[in-house]
Design a protein around this motif. Structure first.
Motif, PDB file in Angstrom:
ATOM      1  N   VAL A  84       0.841  -1.197   0.000  1.00  0.00           N
ATOM      2  CA  VAL A  84       0.000   0.000   0.000  1.00  0.00           C
ATOM      3  C   VAL A  84       0.875   1.246   0.000  1.00  0.00           C
ATOM      4  O   VAL A  84       2.061   1.203   0.327  1.00  0.00           O
ATOM      5  CB  VAL A  84      -0.949   0.037   1.213  1.00  0.00           C
ATOM      6  N   GLY A  85       0.280   2.364  -0.366  1.00  0.00           N
ATOM      7  CA  GLY A  85       0.990   3.627  -0.371  1.00  0.00           C
ATOM      8  C   GLY A  85       0.086   4.699  -0.928  1.00  0.00           C
ATOM      9  O   GLY A  85      -1.130   4.653  -0.754  1.00  0.00           O
ATOM     10  N   GLY A  86       0.672   5.671  -1.624  1.00  0.00           N
ATOM     11  CA  GLY A  86      -0.114   6.765  -2.160  1.00  0.00           C
ATOM     12  C   GLY A  86       0.340   7.165  -3.541  1.00  0.00           C
ATOM     13  O   GLY A  86       1.466   6.891  -3.954  1.00  0.00           O
ATOM     14  N   CYS A  87      -0.555   7.840  -4.267  1.00  0.00           N
ATOM     15  CA  CYS A  87      -0.247   8.332  -5.602  1.00  0.00           C
ATOM     16  C   CYS A  87      -0.354   9.864  -5.568  1.00  0.00           C
ATOM     17  O   CYS A  87       0.038  10.492  -4.591  1.00  0.00           O
ATOM     18  CB  CYS A  87      -1.192   7.687  -6.614  1.00  0.00           C
ATOM     19  N   CYS A  88      -0.870  10.486  -6.608  1.00  0.00           N
ATOM     20  CA  CYS A  88      -0.909  11.942  -6.716  1.00  0.00           C
ATOM     21  C   CYS A  88      -1.637  12.579  -5.532  1.00  0.00           C
ATOM     22  O   CYS A  88      -2.694  12.093  -5.121  1.00  0.00           O
ATOM     23  CB  CYS A  88      -1.604  12.346  -8.012  1.00  0.00           C
ATOM     24  N   GLU A  89      -1.074  13.660  -5.000  1.00  0.00           N
ATOM     25  CA  GLU A  89      -1.612  14.422  -3.877  1.00  0.00           C
ATOM     26  C   GLU A  89      -1.493  13.698  -2.537  1.00  0.00           C
ATOM     27  O   GLU A  89      -2.052  14.134  -1.537  1.00  0.00           O
ATOM     28  CB  GLU A  89      -3.074  14.841  -4.117  1.00  0.00           C
ATOM     29  N   VAL A  90      -0.751  12.602  -2.522  1.00  0.00           N
ATOM     30  CA  VAL A  90      -0.446  11.911  -1.263  1.00  0.00           C
ATOM     31  C   VAL A  90       1.017  12.198  -0.946  1.00  0.00           C
ATOM     32  O   VAL A  90       1.918  11.776  -1.679  1.00  0.00           O
ATOM     33  CB  VAL A  90      -0.702  10.400  -1.367  1.00  0.00           C
ATOM     34  N   GLY A  91       1.248  12.954   0.124  1.00  0.00           N
ATOM     35  CA  GLY A  91       2.589  13.419   0.441  1.00  0.00           C
ATOM     36  C   GLY A  91       3.237  12.702   1.603  1.00  0.00           C
ATOM     37  O   GLY A  91       2.686  11.732   2.162  1.00  0.00           O
ATOM     38  N   PRO A  92       4.414  13.166   2.020  1.00  0.00           N
ATOM     39  CA  PRO A  92       5.128  12.523   3.126  1.00  0.00           C
ATOM     40  C   PRO A  92       4.326  12.444   4.419  1.00  0.00           C
ATOM     41  O   PRO A  92       4.472  11.471   5.176  1.00  0.00           O
ATOM     42  CB  PRO A  92       6.366  13.417   3.292  1.00  0.00           C
ATOM     43  N   GLU A  93       3.464  13.442   4.681  1.00  0.00           N
ATOM     44  CA  GLU A  93       2.667  13.391   5.907  1.00  0.00           C
ATOM     45  C   GLU A  93       1.700  12.203   5.880  1.00  0.00           C
ATOM     46  O   GLU A  93       1.471  11.557   6.907  1.00  0.00           O
ATOM     47  CB  GLU A  93       1.890  14.696   6.075  1.00  0.00           C
ATOM     48  N   HIS A  94       1.126  11.934   4.714  1.00  0.00           N
ATOM     49  CA  HIS A  94       0.247  10.768   4.577  1.00  0.00           C
ATOM     50  C   HIS A  94       1.034   9.471   4.804  1.00  0.00           C
ATOM     51  O   HIS A  94       0.558   8.553   5.478  1.00  0.00           O
ATOM     52  CB  HIS A  94      -0.375  10.728   3.180  1.00  0.00           C
ATOM     53  N   ILE A  95       2.218   9.408   4.208  1.00  0.00           N
ATOM     54  CA  ILE A  95       3.018   8.184   4.320  1.00  0.00           C
ATOM     55  C   ILE A  95       3.452   7.970   5.770  1.00  0.00           C
ATOM     56  O   ILE A  95       3.465   6.832   6.267  1.00  0.00           O
ATOM     57  CB  ILE A  95       4.229   8.249   3.376  1.00  0.00           C
ATOM     58  N   ALA A  96       3.779   9.041   6.479  1.00  0.00           N
ATOM     59  CA  ALA A  96       4.143   8.911   7.892  1.00  0.00           C
ATOM     60  C   ALA A  96       2.971   8.362   8.701  1.00  0.00           C
ATOM     61  O   ALA A  96       3.165   7.530   9.612  1.00  0.00           O
ATOM     62  CB  ALA A  96       4.580  10.262   8.449  1.00  0.00           C
ATOM     63  N   ARG A  97       1.767   8.795   8.375  1.00  0.00           N
ATOM     64  CA  ARG A  97       0.587   8.290   9.088  1.00  0.00           C
ATOM     65  C   ARG A  97       0.359   6.814   8.766  1.00  0.00           C
ATOM     66  O   ARG A  97       0.004   6.021   9.647  1.00  0.00           O
ATOM     67  CB  ARG A  97      -0.642   9.116   8.695  1.00  0.00           C
ATOM     68  N   LEU A  98       0.579   6.436   7.508  1.00  0.00           N
ATOM     69  CA  LEU A  98       0.454   5.020   7.142  1.00  0.00           C
ATOM     70  C   LEU A  98       1.507   4.180   7.852  1.00  0.00           C
ATOM     71  O   LEU A  98       1.226   3.060   8.290  1.00  0.00           O
ATOM     72  CB  LEU A  98       0.588   4.852   5.631  1.00  0.00           C
ATOM     73  N   ARG A  99       2.729   4.716   7.963  1.00  0.00           N
ATOM     74  CA  ARG A  99       3.788   3.982   8.665  1.00  0.00           C
ATOM     75  C   ARG A  99       3.375   3.685  10.107  1.00  0.00           C
ATOM     76  O   ARG A  99       3.550   2.555  10.595  1.00  0.00           O
ATOM     77  CB  ARG A  99       5.059   4.819   8.648  1.00  0.00           C
ATOM     78  N   ALA A 100       2.847   4.698  10.777  1.00  0.00           N
ATOM     79  CA  ALA A 100       2.435   4.504  12.168  1.00  0.00           C
ATOM     80  C   ALA A 100       1.304   3.490  12.264  1.00  0.00           C
ATOM     81  O   ALA A 100       1.293   2.638  13.169  1.00  0.00           O
ATOM     82  CB  ALA A 100       2.004   5.842  12.766  1.00  0.00           C
ATOM     83  N   MET A 101       0.365   3.573  11.314  1.00  0.00           N
ATOM     84  CA  MET A 101      -0.764   2.644  11.343  1.00  0.00           C
ATOM     85  C   MET A 101      -0.298   1.208  11.092  1.00  0.00           C
ATOM     86  O   MET A 101      -0.706   0.273  11.781  1.00  0.00           O
ATOM     87  CB  MET A 101      -1.795   3.066  10.293  1.00  0.00           C
ATOM     88  N   ILE A 102       0.584   1.015  10.122  1.00  0.00           N
ATOM     89  CA  ILE A 102       1.088  -0.324   9.815  1.00  0.00           C
ATOM     90  C   ILE A 102       1.882  -0.895  10.986  1.00  0.00           C
ATOM     91  O   ILE A 102       1.743  -2.070  11.345  1.00  0.00           O
ATOM     92  CB  ILE A 102       1.947  -0.284   8.534  1.00  0.00           C
ATOM     93  N   ASP A 103       2.698  -0.056  11.596  1.00  0.00           N
ATOM     94  CA  ASP A 103       3.527  -0.538  12.701  1.00  0.00           C
ATOM     95  C   ASP A 103       2.698  -0.906  13.927  1.00  0.00           C
ATOM     96  O   ASP A 103       3.152  -1.683  14.784  1.00  0.00           O
ATOM     97  CB  ASP A 103       4.575   0.514  13.075  1.00  0.00           C
ATOM     98  N   ASP A 104       1.495  -0.367  14.022  1.00  0.00           N
ATOM     99  CA  ASP A 104       0.619  -0.698  15.146  1.00  0.00           C
ATOM    100  C   ASP A 104      -0.180  -1.979  14.917  1.00  0.00           C
ATOM    101  O   ASP A 104      -0.821  -2.483  15.843  1.00  0.00           O
ATOM    102  CB  ASP A 104      -0.377   0.448  15.396  1.00  0.00           C
ATOM    103  N   ARG A 105      -0.125  -2.507  13.684  1.00  0.00           N
ATOM    104  CA  ARG A 105      -0.893  -3.713  13.379  1.00  0.00           C
ATOM    105  C   ARG A 105      -0.106  -4.963  13.790  1.00  0.00           C
ATOM    106  O   ARG A 105       1.125  -4.963  13.792  1.00  0.00           O
ATOM    107  CB  ARG A 105      -1.174  -3.785  11.872  1.00  0.00           C
ATOM    108  N   PRO A 106      -0.798  -6.048  14.115  1.00  0.00           N
ATOM    109  CA  PRO A 106      -0.096  -7.298  14.421  1.00  0.00           C
ATOM    110  C   PRO A 106       0.680  -7.773  13.196  1.00  0.00           C
ATOM    111  O   PRO A 106       0.270  -7.579  12.063  1.00  0.00           O
ATOM    112  CB  PRO A 106      -1.237  -8.265  14.749  1.00  0.00           C
TER     113      PRO A 106
END
Length: 311
Positions: free
Chosen positions: A281-303
């Motif tokens: 998963v990730g982002g395309c147009c208009e998805v910036g580093p702030e979005h990716i940082a939020r995804l990183r935190a969400m993924i790391d919180d998952r089992p």
């Protein structure tokens, strides 16, 4: 190729970066020319490098080369065909330079975009015409990348041409289709996800994805992708709906950005894809580093689950 085979074995999904082109625009690059993101490779290499590094710092496991606008056709049409090799190699070099300072393992995906414009299935040319063009660009990028990413494919045949051209280099290949922003769950050509997957039956593809469509459109199409029998996932855009026939003029005139797709809301969409079985998963147009940082935190919180095979 940087790695002929790679096992991503962290027990977590792979996190892609966000949209390079729109991030460059957000940092002040002029978008008046259809080749603006390609020009940045020579005129603003430090900005391209900074975008790559910011996505890595945000937690991306995979960064994509800035080669969406460096196809042979676009450069020839812009009177700059002689720069084709230099620009693609420069993109690969900048991605590798960014990775060298990561302090951790990061994969590089070589972006192979539509040859005759995004979101326009009516402009897709025959496979026999497109395949050698894809192979030419893929062969240049293969030296610098870990995987070749055929992205924003709007028809089954376009994806087939790109995947064949990429696979001929011996590199791992991922394919990402863009789907209609009408809730149908179909490609922008009107073909089904099943049709798109069937077209690739004889091509060695390692992962399949959806990209550059609204998150809601990906919601409708992702169940079809889950039947592929290989790693799958998605990276949506933050644009308003792109209707059939909309012309983005090779990137010089892009759709409007949504105001309701902040990092938290986007992460909520992506989390549902992960819950459904997506592993890239990730982002395309208009998805910036702030979005990716939020995804990183969400993924790391998952089992933790099983790792992703990226080869």
């Amino acid at each position: 190729m940087a790695n002929t085979a790679h096992e991503w074995d962290t027990g977590r999904p792979l996190l892609l970066d966000g949209g390079m082109g729109q991030e460059l625009a957000a940092r002040g690059l002029s978008t008046t020319s259809g080749l603006w993101s390609a020009h940045a490779l020579l005129s603003e290499p430090d900005t391209v490098l900074a975008v790559h590094r910011d996505f890595i710092d945000a937690g991306a496991d995979v960064i994509s080369t800035n080669t969406y606008a460096t196809t042979r056709r676009r450069l020839d049409d812009g009177g700059e065909g002689e720069k084709f090799e230099a620009l693609n190699r420069r993109a690969g070099e900048l991605a590798r330079q960014a990775r060298s300072h990561a302090g951790r393992e990061v994969l590089i995906a070589g972006s192979l975009p539509p040859i005759h414009g995004s979101y326009r299935p009516d402009r897709v040319r025959p496979v026999a015409e497109l395949e050698p063009l894809y192979h030419e660009q893929a062969a240049l990028l293969a030296e610098y990348v870990d995987v070749l990413l055929c992205e924003t494919m709007s028809t089954a045949s376009e994806a087939l041409a790109a995947a064949r051209g990429a696979a001929a280099t011996g590199s791992p290949v991922w394919v990402a289709w863009t789907v209609a922003d009408d809730g149908s769950g179909r490609l922008r050509s009107g073909e089904s996800i099943a049709d798109a997957l069937a077209a690739l039956a004889d091509v060695p593809v390692s992962a399949v994805l959806l990209n550059c469509s609204m998150p809601e459109s990906i919601d409708a199409a992702l169940p079809g992708l889950a039947r592929a029998g290989m790693p799958y996932g998605a990276y949506a855009n933050g644009f308003t709906a792109i209707a059939a026939g909309d012309d983005v003029a090779d990137g010089a005139d892009v759709p409007d950005a949504r105001t309701d797709m902040d990092p938290t809301r986007y992460a909520g969409r992506v989390e549902r894809w992960l819950d459904a079985g997506a592993s890239i998963v990730g982002g395309c147009c208009e998805v910036g580093p702030e979005h990716i940082a939020r995804l990183r935190a969400m993924i790391d919180d998952r089992p933790k689950a099983s790792g992703v095979t990226a080869r």
